[in-house]
Design a protein around this motif. Sequence first.
Motif, PDB file in Angstrom:
ATOM      1  N   UNK A 281       0.847  -1.196   0.000  1.00 32.66           N
ATOM      2  CA  UNK A 281       0.000   0.000   0.000  1.00 32.66           C
ATOM      3  C   UNK A 281       0.882   1.246   0.000  1.00 32.66           C
ATOM      4  N   UNK A 282       0.375   2.330  -0.540  1.00 27.05           N
ATOM      5  CA  UNK A 282       1.193   3.543  -0.618  1.00 27.05           C
ATOM      6  C   UNK A 282       1.272   4.283   0.721  1.00 27.05           C
ATOM      7  N   UNK A 283       2.098   5.321   0.743  1.00 26.36           N
ATOM      8  CA  UNK A 283       2.321   6.102   1.968  1.00 26.36           C
ATOM      9  C   UNK A 283       1.009   6.637   2.538  1.00 26.36           C
ATOM     10  N   UNK A 284       0.099   7.038   1.637  1.00 27.45           N
ATOM     11  CA  UNK A 284      -1.149   7.653   2.122  1.00 27.45           C
ATOM     12  C   UNK A 284      -1.966   6.673   2.966  1.00 27.45           C
ATOM     13  N   UNK A 285      -1.878   5.397   2.634  1.00 26.89           N
ATOM     14  CA  UNK A 285      -2.611   4.392   3.413  1.00 26.89           C
ATOM     15  C   UNK A 285      -2.054   4.345   4.847  1.00 26.89           C
ATOM     16  N   UNK A 286      -0.720   4.342   4.956  1.00 27.43           N
ATOM     17  CA  UNK A 286      -0.084   4.282   6.279  1.00 27.43           C
ATOM     18  C   UNK A 286      -0.426   5.559   7.059  1.00 27.43           C
ATOM     19  N   UNK A 287      -0.427   6.674   6.349  1.00 27.55           N
ATOM     20  CA  UNK A 287      -0.763   7.945   6.978  1.00 27.55           C
ATOM     21  C   UNK A 287      -2.186   7.897   7.561  1.00 27.55           C
ATOM     22  N   UNK A 288      -3.103   7.357   6.785  1.00 23.42           N
ATOM     23  CA  UNK A 288      -4.486   7.225   7.248  1.00 23.42           C
ATOM     24  C   UNK A 288      -4.527   6.371   8.520  1.00 23.42           C
ATOM     25  N   UNK A 289      -3.782   5.271   8.516  1.00 20.03           N
ATOM     26  CA  UNK A 289      -3.758   4.387   9.687  1.00 20.03           C
ATOM     27  C   UNK A 289      -3.217   5.137  10.909  1.00 20.03           C
ATOM     28  N   UNK A 290      -2.096   5.791  10.699  1.00 21.28           N
ATOM     29  CA  UNK A 290      -1.425   6.433  11.828  1.00 21.28           C
ATOM     30  C   UNK A 290      -2.201   7.645  12.354  1.00 21.28           C
ATOM     31  N   UNK A 291      -2.816   8.390  11.456  1.00 23.72           N
ATOM     32  CA  UNK A 291      -3.486   9.621  11.897  1.00 23.72           C
ATOM     33  C   UNK A 291      -4.929   9.415  12.324  1.00 23.72           C
ATOM     34  N   UNK A 292      -5.601   8.447  11.727  1.00 23.86           N
ATOM     35  CA  UNK A 292      -7.036   8.298  11.998  1.00 23.86           C
ATOM     36  C   UNK A 292      -7.406   6.956  12.634  1.00 23.86           C
ATOM     37  N   UNK A 293      -7.306   5.893  11.847  1.00 19.73           N
ATOM     38  CA  UNK A 293      -7.894   4.625  12.302  1.00 19.73           C
ATOM     39  C   UNK A 293      -7.303   4.102  13.617  1.00 19.73           C
ATOM     40  N   UNK A 294      -5.987   3.999  13.675  1.00 14.42           N
ATOM     41  CA  UNK A 294      -5.385   3.375  14.868  1.00 14.42           C
ATOM     42  C   UNK A 294      -5.672   4.158  16.149  1.00 14.42           C
ATOM     43  N   UNK A 295      -5.477   5.505  16.154  1.00  9.43           N
ATOM     44  CA  UNK A 295      -5.794   6.219  17.408  1.00  9.43           C
ATOM     45  C   UNK A 295      -7.288   6.221  17.723  1.00  9.43           C
TER      46      UNK A 295
END
Length: 721
Positions: A281-295
């Motif tokens: 997955x691209x960087x934006x997917x990881x960003x979404x995880x780190x900024x939104x879903x996981x927290x």
Amino acid sequence: MKLFNKKSWSLLLFLAVSAPTIMAKSPDEGMFPLSELSRAGLKNAGLKISEKDIYNPGKVGLVDALVQVSGCTGSFISSSGLIITNHHCAFSAVQLASTPIDNYLRNGFVAQSHEQEIEARGLTIRITDSYEDVSDKILAAVAHITDPSERITLIKKKQQELVEEAQKQDPTIKAEVSEMFIGKTYVLFRYKTIEDVRLVYIPRQTIGEFGGETDNWVWPRHTGDYSFLRAYVGKDGASAKFSKDNIPYQPKKFLKVNPKGVNENDFVFILGYPGKTFRHRPAQYIQYQQNFLLPYVSNLYEFQNERMYEAGKTDRATALALATRIKRNANVLKNYKGKLKGLRNIDLINTKKKDDQALAAFILSKPDLKSKYGSLMSEIDGLYTLINQDAYKELWMNNIYTSTSLMRIAREINSFKLTLQQQNSSEQQKAFFEANKENVKTALLEIYESYSNYADERILAHMFADAQAFQGNNQIETIQKLKLRDANLANAYGSQLIRNTKLNGCTQVLNQILSSPNAFLAFSDPLLDFQNSLNQDIQQFAVEQKRRDGILNKLMGDYVAVKEMYQSKNFIPDANSTLRLTFGNVKGYSPVDATYMNPFTTIAGIIQKGNLGETDFDYPSEIKTAWENKNFGPYVKKELNDVPVNLLYNMDTTGGNSGSPIMNAYGELIGVNFDRSYDATINDFAWNDSYSRSIGVDIRYVLWVADKIDHAQFILKEMGI
Ligand code: GLU
């Protein structure tokens, strides 16, 4: 088994042949599909049997001993359908079989005869029968489709068509088309299902869950996370629902258990059904995880669990009813916190960004790629900008029903009401009602089984306050319309909804609404009204979600295709709950500066942790007595002068690999996989030998407990020990 059609893997196979250096490399990242074993380099890594002994289409191999049990893996270890898996995989079934008086969860359970085995409610078993590549068929169906929603609909339709065709050809199987690479590669799997599963031997909680949440996702570990189940079929050998007349299933293959275990550095491998990874997955997917879903999810689950603990504190029945929910939440939330820590530690977003920049440059450097994929990276960026704009709304909507039982109850009732209203006449209504009322009742009862009014009220109130604070695109219309000025008012509104609803009383609700179609239709309630209104928002948003999924599907297909061309390294698809093999070595590691973690723990460690005096580390006194008397039997590991309890290895595993057999170079079972270290939770996004370690229970500990502590010698006998 039928031969796997390797057509779409041809590029991968070509790469394997043209890049022999990979074959000589030590084990690396990789959850290999069985069709890819030949390029995994198993022999060089230390496998002492033939790859064909593992998987040989048309013949019997070790893979035939593998089962999928709920979301976990298990393996047959006797000719009479005995299965070994994790304690946490059987947990919900043990909970359902338990009462405050016969509490098998707390006390464990040993069936000394087949007759004493208990139905494992809710557990079914799946065996992979065969599989074949169907990418060409699926992609041909969408070749000229540009509309994203239509693309998704057609892919799903084609998948369904292939499933139905396969099930028609062989009615004894259940088919499934799995997306191996999103938008690109599809494989049809044929599964056999066994419906009658029974509990045979479950260790008590202080063994099976030793360490509790404190130790979850942690090394050093001392958990006896194992359980024994048995598969039953009808007298004709076919799958059948639970019945006293059923007989033990005879698997095509069962694993030989090696009571000698393994040593540090030994070659080991795992077969299993890893759930989902997101490495391509691209960087934006990881960003979404780190900024939104996981927290968001970890905070929400933390709140839920605090309320559920409180609810069960003074009431054992409620504590038992909520046990599975609490355990699942806690497991996910700690995993997510581990991921957040790991993502920051290795700064994955930046690494991914650099990878993506290199990929973009590669596209621009080749005219043919530029014309086909020139806008790929900016389109990915555009999509994620959109996704991020209402990420909170989406997360809230995705979690509202799983968070509150009464909202699920309201959804069930409203949806049945709607179908009742849609019947053409009162006769039809009556007939429809009679035909479905038992199903509705069962569905509602199931939800009420793990319901706590105390927790529901507080969780809904909390989610109202969350939603009240959402701004811009994140606003939810139904909540917005209530014009709740601040978080306190929102909280109070959510709380009142639960206090005022009639849905609180299970029996009363069921008696009233299920008495007649008219009673059902006439039943009104503020929570039903709220759910109805919210449902409209959710349905409306679902249309947009589907459109985005369609775009994502196409973009990710292209992204993976380009990445595959760009990387000289072989490409292994992300995990998707299909059968995979991973291999490596029993190996310690150094997770933080100035540490080294050994790969085996011992009973001495149980005693040490027990000395802390925390309930998570309570353990049976028999363990201490046996350990003090050095009553280790043949299960001792000489160098340790103790029984090895858990072991650590650098294999590539994820959720779904729970219960997977760990095998030695000869394909003999030496342990059962059950967890990863905290640092390895990030595996799902990026695997690395320096931090990726998985955790299993050593078979020597399983056998020692069965023999010396639980007196389940019949199990040892059945396994041929
Ligand atoms: N302990 C893990 C879980 O319960 C399973 C194995 C893993 O994810 O590594 O989800």
